[in-house]
Design an enzyme around this catalytic site. Structure first.
Site, short mmCIF file in Angstrom:
data_model
loop_
_atom_site.label_atom_id
_atom_site.label_comp_id
_atom_site.label_asym_id
_atom_site.label_seq_id
_atom_site.Cartn_x
_atom_site.Cartn_y
_atom_site.Cartn_z
N ASP A 176 -100.76 43.89 42.23
CA ASP A 176 -101.99 44.56 42.65
C ASP A 176 -103.17 43.80 42.07
O ASP A 176 -103.15 43.44 40.89
CB ASP A 176 -102.01 46.02 42.17
CG ASP A 176 -103.10 46.83 42.84
OD1 ASP A 176 -104.29 46.48 42.67
OD2 ASP A 176 -102.79 47.82 43.52
N GLU A 192 -101.81 53.34 41.68
CA GLU A 192 -101.69 54.59 40.94
C GLU A 192 -100.41 54.66 40.12
O GLU A 192 -100.31 55.43 39.17
CB GLU A 192 -101.72 55.79 41.90
CG GLU A 192 -102.97 55.89 42.75
CD GLU A 192 -102.70 55.39 44.15
OE1 GLU A 192 -101.91 54.44 44.31
OE2 GLU A 192 -103.28 55.95 45.10
N ASP A 241 -103.71 38.58 43.74
CA ASP A 241 -103.66 38.76 45.18
C ASP A 241 -102.20 38.78 45.62
O ASP A 241 -101.48 37.79 45.50
CB ASP A 241 -104.41 37.60 45.85
CG ASP A 241 -104.41 37.68 47.36
OD1 ASP A 241 -103.60 38.44 47.92
OD2 ASP A 241 -105.23 36.98 47.97
N HIS A 258 -95.36 59.51 48.59
CA HIS A 258 -94.64 58.39 47.98
C HIS A 258 -93.12 58.53 48.15
O HIS A 258 -92.42 57.51 48.28
CB HIS A 258 -95.01 58.27 46.50
CG HIS A 258 -96.41 57.78 46.29
ND1 HIS A 258 -97.46 58.62 45.97
CD2 HIS A 258 -96.95 56.54 46.40
CE1 HIS A 258 -98.58 57.92 45.86
NE2 HIS A 258 -98.30 56.65 46.11
N ASP A 271 -97.82 49.11 49.96
CA ASP A 271 -98.63 50.32 49.81
C ASP A 271 -100.03 49.89 49.40
O ASP A 271 -100.57 50.36 48.41
CB ASP A 271 -98.01 51.24 48.75
CG ASP A 271 -98.73 52.56 48.64
OD1 ASP A 271 -99.40 52.96 49.60
OD2 ASP A 271 -98.64 53.20 47.58
#
Length: 596
Positions: free
Chosen positions: A325, A305, A367, A281, A398
């Site tokens: 996300d 995450e 989305d 990251h 990511d």
């Protein structure tokens, strides 16, 4: 990272007049229905294949026929009710026995050695079935039996604390053949046919250092988080056990060197690990953030995450981070079971213990591609949606599995790339991870035509590729930075001292007094400035009949007075130019330091 929603959008944007909410509504449903149908079809396939669970246990002090009966009842509770036969034979020595049970296309065996306190259990089942829960229940029986019998034998008054715990070695491995006997078998729809079986469940390990933390099928993907002793650090089980004690040994005094690793698997493939996530990251976030002179508004696509968010929030210039996300369940699992990934508690200036709770963070569960197209697509693409929102200085993607086909579709699809481009300020920087770095003997991703096309159609003036070798994905990982304005290249190629100075001014301080950055610094940025030679080889390995003039040249001896005028500077992506431009800058810095 998986992008089910992106696959739908790629397909939808190939059709004319599909710019309303239809795709957004059917994306997840279609993918979910397709996934469920294919998984059911996978289970219905009659293949010469299955899974085998092998358990070796020692220090099993107390077992007899009742233990065998418990095992049989346990198998029945897991759905194996049709036991066709069950038979036991005493060993010739009179100590111990071997038992065999047969079921349709399945079997189990139990072999006991009382004098050695050893028990072997072998269970095979045809079909696609995760046997981990069966293993957990068997382990529970073995541990509970030891404790109960020890208690009874001592009448509960003199409990023998010296009775050792049961030690278990276990493995779950794939058996048989799949692709060879069915064209309908799709390994991507079988989470067990992936890295989690090969690297975690497959090897025979001690149960104390190989545990499943959580397993859940969300609306979009299968999620498994496991805890395991990292093999790449060559930590022995004995050293790990010592680190848990307080015996003044080296291991006990340096516990942080012997901690277990947590690993996140999505649909059976490794996505992140406790030991590797920081290098991964930091490599994704900070080169792009440092290339922009003053990043105030940042967008993150994916990053469930929370670690990408954590790294962005370390910059004191940041006023708002928008993270999009689609999988809310996955994010909640990460917050509960791997909070280290999103821990901002040590940052002075962060308003939340969890980075998700920082007042600068805005998290949207939807989305991500539709989010950008609706807000930053061209007028016809937005189809009457609200006016464009405030622009972003940096966009970090990511979110997607780094598959060659997807990367190519992403950069060829003008709707996607236009929305990202439109969402960025004039000095905007876009960064994405593009998967494992190519090997020298393979073609890798054909980035040449893809990136040239993206730049020509959209307007990115410069693209730069680099990799990081400490992400623990078994091979170096690649990243791509795309600059809206080529003048930002000057910031990308600054000297290590210049970058280090700005890092000291920009990165938030910590309550602990430690650096907020574990690996990234000016020297690391310098390493990223010169792409690996393998990218040059892949770049020049074009289809038959195509040639690039710069690939036919041999450059050497670059120094402070070298001339790069022979390169086609209108080409936004050329690892040859990037390599030699970086060498030229390094030579200038070196020459300057000598003169000083």
């Amino acid at each position: 990272k998986h992008c089910y929603e992106a696959e739908c959008t790629i397909q939808a944007t190939e059709c004319e007049n599909v710019r309303d909410d239809t795709c957004g509504t059917i994306k997840s449903n279609n993918k979910q229905n397709k996934s469920s149908e294919e998984e059911r079809a996978l289970k219905d396939l009659q293949l010469p294949a299955g899974y085998e669970l092998i358990i070796d246990a020692k220090n099993v002090k107390y077992f007899d026929h009742s233990l065998n009966e418990e095992m049989i009842n346990l198998f029945k509770t897991h759905g194996f009710t049709s036991i066709l036969s069950y038979h036991c034979n005493m060993h010739s020595t009179g100590a111990g026995m071997s038992c065999l049970g047969l079921m349709p296309r399945s079997h189990f065996s139990i072999h006991s050695f009382p004098e050695e306190s050893v028990l072997f259990i072998d269970f095979f089942s045809e079909g696609e079935m995760n046997l981990y829960s069966l293993y957990e229940d068997i382990k529970g029986i073995l541990f509970d039996t030891n404790q109960e019998e020890n208690f009874k034998s001592n009448q509960g008054d003199n409990f023998d604390v010296n009775v050792p715990d049961v030690k278990i070695l276990w493995t779950q491995c794939m058996r048989g053949f799949r692709e060879e006997f069915s064209d309908d078998y799709d390994s991507s729809m079988n989470p067990l046919d992936g890295e989690i079986t090969q690297d975690i469940y497959g090897p025979k390990d001690d149960s104390t250092i190989k545990k499943r933390v959580v397993s859940l099928k969300t609306k979009y993907q299968n999620v498994e988080i496991v805890e395991i002793l990292p093999k790449f650090h060559s930590i022995s089980h004995i050293s790990y056990v010592k680190s848990l004690s307080n015996d003044e040994s080296y291991e006990s005094l340096n516990k942080e060197l012997y901690r277990t690793d947590k690993q996140v698997f999505l649909d059976g493939d490794l996505q992140s690990s406790l030991y590797g996530e920081v290098p991964y990251h930091e490599a994704m976030v900070h080169p792009a953030m440092m290339t922009h002179p003053n990043p105030k508004r940042v967008a993150i696509i994916g990053g469930g995450e929370g670690a990408t968010l954590r790294e962005v929030l370390k910059h004191n210039t940041v006023e708002e981070v928008v993270m999009v996300d689609i999988d809310e369940e996955f994010i909640n699992l990460c917050r509960a079971h791997i909070p280290e990934w999103s821990d901002c508690s040590d940052l002075i200036g962060s308003s939340g213990g969890s980075c998700f709770d920082d007042e600068r963070a805005r998290v949207y569960f939807q989305d991500a591609f539709k989010y950008f197209i609706d807000r930053f697509g061209d007028e016809s693409e937005r189809n009457g949606k609200p006016e464009k929102e405030e622009l972003f200085d940096v966009i970090i993607m990511d979110a997607c599995d780094p598959m060659n086909e997807f990367v190519e579709n992403l950069f060829k699809n003008s709707v996607f790339i236009h929305s990202f481009y439109n969402a960025m300020t004039e000095d905007g920087v876009f960064v994405t991870q593009i998967g494992r770095s190519p090997k020298g003997d393979e073609g890798g991703i054909d980035l040449t035509g893809v990136f040239k096309s993206a730049a020509k159609d959209v307007g990115f003036e410069s693209m730069h590729i680099y990799d990081e070798g400490h992400t623990l994905f078994y091979i170096p990982w690649s990243y791509l930075v795309a600059l809206k304005n080529a003048s930002m290249r000057n910031r990308l190629y600054r000297s290590p001292a210049e970058i280090e100075k700005e890092l000291q001014q920009r990165i938030l301080k910590t309550h602990s007094g430690k650096s907020a950055l574990a690996n990234f610094d000016g020297s690391t940025m310098f390493d990223y400035q010169i792409p690996s030679r393998v990218y040059e080889s892949v770049y020049c390995r074009l289809p038959l009949g195509e040639t690039l003039e710069e690939c036919d040249r041999h450059y050497s001896g670059f120094g402070p007075n070298s001339n790069l005028g022979s390169f086609d500077l209108s080409n936004p992506y050329s690892p040859i130019f990037e390599r030699h431009y970086g060498e030229l800058q390094a030579a200038k810095w070196k020459n300057h330091s000598i003169l000083v």
